[in-house]
Design an enzyme around this catalytic site. Structure first.
Site, short mmCIF file in Angstrom:
data_model
loop_
_atom_site.label_atom_id
_atom_site.label_comp_id
_atom_site.label_asym_id
_atom_site.label_seq_id
_atom_site.Cartn_x
_atom_site.Cartn_y
_atom_site.Cartn_z
N GLU A 347 0.84 -1.19 0.02
CA GLU A 347 0.10 0.13 0.25
C GLU A 347 0.90 1.28 -0.04
OE1 GLU A 347 -2.79 -0.46 3.39
OE2 GLU A 347 -3.61 -2.27 2.45
N GLU A 453 -5.63 -11.33 -1.08
CA GLU A 453 -6.26 -11.04 0.20
C GLU A 453 -7.85 -11.03 0.00
OE1 GLU A 453 -4.99 -7.76 2.35
OE2 GLU A 453 -2.85 -8.10 1.88
C1 XIL Z 1 -5.53 -6.68 8.32
C2 XIL Z 1 -5.66 -8.19 9.30
O1 XIL Z 1 -6.55 -8.90 8.68
C3 XIL Z 1 -6.34 -7.52 10.78
O2 XIL Z 1 -6.32 -8.66 11.54
C4 XIL Z 1 -5.36 -6.63 11.15
O3 XIL Z 1 -5.73 -5.86 12.38
C5 XIL Z 1 -5.32 -5.47 10.28
O4 XIL Z 1 -4.55 -5.77 9.04
N1 XIL Z 1 -4.46 -4.98 3.84
C6 XIL Z 1 -3.60 -5.98 4.24
C7 XIL Z 1 -3.60 -6.68 5.31
O5 XIL Z 1 -2.23 -5.77 3.40
O6 XIL Z 1 -2.49 -6.90 6.02
C8 XIL Z 1 -4.54 -6.32 6.38
O7 XIL Z 1 -4.84 -7.45 7.38
C9 XIL Z 1 -5.78 -6.08 5.50
C10 XIL Z 1 -5.60 -4.81 4.61
#
Ligand code: XIL
Length: 540
Positions: A347, A453
């Site tokens: 990001e 994801e």
């Molecule tokens: C999220 C996790 O799922 C949560 O448990 C944590 O509190 C915050 O991070 N983008 C990403 C992930 O790249 O690492 C994030 O994961 C969600 C958004």
């Protein structure tokens, strides 16, 4: 008149092309059915559109307007409309076999969105409409041929129209609109060779709502050319209920949080040595190793996972940079030969812009920080596949442009192997075309694609109190679409399709957004949802 001449005249009148399957509506060259077939709708001047006209040589049709403003969002919108002539030819056809085809030219202005609206019924009033959108994504976009299956209109972006399908026997008009969002100024969008194409040979595979899934089938065995991944945490890998499903269904894992900087980097001692805690990350790596699973490392650098001591770091920028180099080197080296791939930076581009997010890494290390981090990772493990990972790459066109400029920059120094598209999506957004064309951007560059994801929200507006059967099926359709797109990526460029959690009640979505949601493939009792079935079906 001889029967032959009658036929010929008829063919010319209808604009039927040589190709028996292709019913040309207009190519504009000979005047064809212009100008009568084109009608204007809406107040064009309102949106900054100056003219709609046949191009000066009469060979195509174009919209001309003022160019981008500084408003930062929609700056122009317009409709041009043409009637579909060969209605008769569509009678009795299935939408699956009919395609709308046209050439469009964005004149080098990526981010332009062409809205194509299919209308049944002859008049502007009271007819059914369905949308489909095409976004120009190529950096130097010019003429492109787009071909849309009529059935796809029903699944289009934001199906705000209540009709899911329109009656093919009544298809009467096509409207073309252009949305121009912020970005480089642009002046013209052109259209040519609008045609309906009937392909009787095409059979379209669809998600079967009622399919029965054999319990012996597993996602990982059904996916032939890529890993099916799961986000895990150290507690769950040790819980037999979870571990059983992990081992059965998935052949790759990602640590949901355990490999983030905040989980590993605990501070600095008096001598300036970094203090690490490997407990959580080791637990995950050990689980994967013991079960022969691939490991995708997530994530070395993320603005949202920085230990406090680093945010408050009092040293010089040079010392900060050295510390980051040490950290990246330590993590990558520790798992060298075990972790197959890394999200090096997560990001980095700001939402709705093509600019770097002004993170502490950017502020301390400069605009080159991403490159530097990729270089540290490369130095530490030459074999590891290095990814840039981000969200919104499918629908945020400015961000997409910025991210791929960054990717190109990394490619120039041979520092990147793949792009991670997070895929935190909604059941009705982004569109299939947006997902497809964003995916193509990595494939065109011969980079690996990771859908890293995946979760599919059904309640992002917070109105639902419970998961309805309807929403369960809508979600499954989206999963079918996403997996279908992933599955058709050439083998050389597909890597893994990773799901961001196992059970609905494990998902980060509800705690993060504050609404109940059911975004995953398993319900809270470890039961397989329709979305699971759709995932499997898309791999068949
Ligand atoms: C999220 C996790 O799922 C949560 O448990 C944590 O509190 C915050 O991070 N983008 C990403 C992930 O790249 O690492 C994030 O994961 C969600 C958004």
């Amino acid at each position: 008149m001889s029967p032959f001449l009658v036929m010929l005249c008829l063919a010319v009148q209808l604009g039927v092309s040589q190709d028996k399957e292709e019913y040309l509506v207009t190519d504009f060259d000979s005047g064809g059915i212009l100008p009568n077939a084109w009608q204007s709708f809406g107040d064009l001047a309102n949106y900054g559109v100056q003219q709609r006209n046949a191009s000066s040589d009469g060979k195509y049709y174009e919209l001309v307007w003022n160019g981008a403003t500084d408003k930062g969002y929609l700056v122009a919108q317009s409709d041009i409309t043409f009637r579909l002539i060969p209605k008769k030819k569509l009678k009795g056809k299935s939408m699956d076999n009919v395609f709308l085809k046209m050439d469009v030219n964005c004149g080098g202005a990526p981010g332009t969105v062409v809205n194509i609206v299919l209308v049944d019924g002859p008049n502007d009033c009271c007819s059914n409409e369905v949308n489909w959108q095409y976004t120009f994504t190529k950096t130097n976009c010019g003429w492109e041929t787009i071909e849309i299956n009529l059935a796809e209109f029903g699944y289009a972006y934001n199906p705000s129209n209540h009709e899911k399908y329109i009656n093919i026997n009544k298809v009467g008009r096509v409207k073309v609109g252009v949305d121009v969002f912020s970005g480089p100024a642009r002046q013209i969008v052109q259209f040519d060779n609008v045609a309906l194409v009937v392909k009787d040979s095409v059979t379209v595979k669809r998600y079967d709502e009622n399919a029965i899934i054999a319990d012996t089938t597993a996602l990982k065995t059904q996916a032939k050319d890529f890993f099916v991944g799961m986000a895990v945490n150290p507690t769950r890998v040790q819980d037999p209920k979870y571990a059983t499903v992990y081992k059965k269904e998935f052949n790759s894992i990602t640590a949901e949080n355990a490999m983030k900087m905040k989980s590993i980097l605990k501070g600095m001692d008096a001598q300036g040595n970094l203090i690490y805690d490997w407990t959580q990350s080791d637990a995950i790596v050990d689980f994967a190793e013991a079960n022969g699973m691939n490991i995708h490392g997530h994530t070395l650098i993320w603005y949202n996972s920085i230990p406090d001591f680093l945010n408050d770091f009092k040293g010089t920028d040079q010392e900060f940079e050295l510390l980051i180099e040490k950290y990246v080197t330590a993590v990558v080296s520790r798992y060298k030969g075990k972790v197959d791939s890394w999200d090096v930076v997560n990001e980095a581009i700001d939402e709705g812009t093509s600019e770097f997010r002004k993170s502490v890494f950017y502020e301390r290390m400069g605009a080159d920080y991403v490159k530097k981090c990729f270089q540290y990772a490369r130095n530490a493990d030459k074999e590891a596949k290095l990814f840039y990972n981000d969200y919104g790459l499918m629908y945020d066109t400015d961000k997409q442009r910025g991210a791929f400029a960054l990717v190109d920059d990394l490619m120039a120094d041979n520092l990147i192997d793949g792009v991670g598209y997070q895929m935190h999506i909604d059941f009705n957004f982004p569109s299939k075309q947006e997902i497809q064309s964003a995916t193509d951007l990595a494939v065109e560059r011969k980079l690996l694609v990771h859908f890293s994801e995946l979760d599919v929200k059904v309640n992002s507006k917070g109105k639902l109190k419970e998961f309805t059967v309807d929403k369960m099926q809508e979600q499954a359709k989206k999963v079918y679409e996403v997996v279908g797109i992933y599955n058709s990526i050439p083998k050389a460029y597909s890597y893994a399709l990773t799901i961001w959690g196992l059970k609905d009640d494990d998902s980060w979505i509800t705690p993060t957004y504050g609404f109940p949601d059911w975004p995953l493939l398993f319900d809270s009792d470890f039961g397989k949802k329709k979305a699971y079935s759709a995932f499997l079906q898309a791999l068949e």
